[in-house]
Design an enzyme around this catalytic site. Sequence first.
Site, PDB file in Angstrom:
ATOM      1  N   ARG A 187       0.850  -1.037   0.632  1.00 41.55           N
ATOM      2  CA  ARG A 187      -0.119   0.310  -0.387  1.00 41.55           C
ATOM      3  C   ARG A 187       0.533   1.251  -0.353  1.00 41.55           C
ATOM      4  NH1 ARG A 187      -2.146  -3.611  -1.404  1.00 41.55           N
ATOM      5  NH2 ARG A 187      -3.929  -4.800  -0.543  1.00 41.55           N
ATOM      6  N   SER A 236     -10.990  -0.062   1.457  1.00 42.47           N
ATOM      7  CA  SER A 236     -10.386  -0.736   2.721  1.00 42.47           C
ATOM      8  C   SER A 236     -10.061   0.893   3.973  1.00 42.47           C
ATOM      9  CB  SER A 236      -9.234  -1.572   3.110  1.00 42.47           C
ATOM     10  OG  SER A 236     -10.427  -2.795   2.291  1.00 42.47           O
ATOM     11  N   GLU A 306      -5.395   3.676   5.516  1.00 41.52           N
ATOM     12  CA  GLU A 306      -5.453   3.508   3.831  1.00 41.52           C
ATOM     13  C   GLU A 306      -6.446   4.761   3.024  1.00 41.52           C
ATOM     14  OE1 GLU A 306      -6.381  -0.527   0.979  1.00 41.52           O
ATOM     15  OE2 GLU A 306      -5.263  -0.795   2.738  1.00 41.52           O
TER      16      GLU A 306
END
Length: 324
Positions: A187, A236, A306
Amino acid sequence: MTAAAPMHHHEPHLIDRLPAVRGRVTANAPLANVTWFRVGGPAEVMFRPADAADLAGFLAGCPADVPVTVIGVASNLLVRDGGVPGVVVRLGRAFAEIAVDGGTADGMEIRAGAAALDLNVAVAARDAGIAGLEFLSGIPGTIGGALRMNGGAYGRELSDVVVSATALDRQGREHVLDRGALGLTYRHCAVPEDWIFTGATLRGHPGDPAGIGHRMHEISSARADSQPVRARTGGSTFANPPGEKAWALIDRAGCRGLMIGGAQVSEKHCNFLLNLGSATADDLESLGEEVRRRVYETSGIELRWEIRRIGVPAPGKTIPGSTP
């Protein structure tokens, strides 16, 4: 004699300081209606470039003190209630092209603009008999967003399939970056934050379109079963810490269904925040920060956002979780 009418002095606006472009420039442009959360204030200026050359010219001529923020389909974005100062760049149709490059010794390649939807790239790959990109159908966003955060789902991530990407730096210069230069980790992408991705080349391998389609159907069903896909939500909320699942930590901290204002932690999947209809961006961010606090209290683990949060709070408010 009649008195002269008072002179109206033109109030300078940010638009007056920006270079001439071929694309569309809008002052005080609403953003809430383009984000999946349906919250947030306006962009001081919204710029929709006509093409990559238009964007490059704009960046080259844009004053260095003007903040420039790029957004895609805003599936993983929280815009704060006070709006976004400076220029918000929104890439449109000119950046959404998808082309199959055909086979190489290493596999089959597909080129996609930064505004191409991940799902549309997966569909084009399926139709061309390119396997290995099915996971993209489970990521609600664009290729530009997937590059910026090394998007992943269902066992694969962009770093597994990207060959190269093109980006414009803050001066409008184009860079072609190979996989190594992108610096993709979980990520995360090492490319400077103020560079704007314009496209990427991805690689898969030959496959049977029917089999590829079957895998995409499995991913679609799994997503619908486990995630609140029909709600006002983002992707998410928090990245998974090493060796842990964010949703499980949130559940163990007693946050399933937790509410602040019109925002709620999803009962279906704890790593999703929902706008129940009346939430503000402050409600959603405050809820996320409360979840982070409770998870840290119960596990000692600090969750990392995120979801990308941009802009400034409403007047009189501070960013949740920050020191006033």
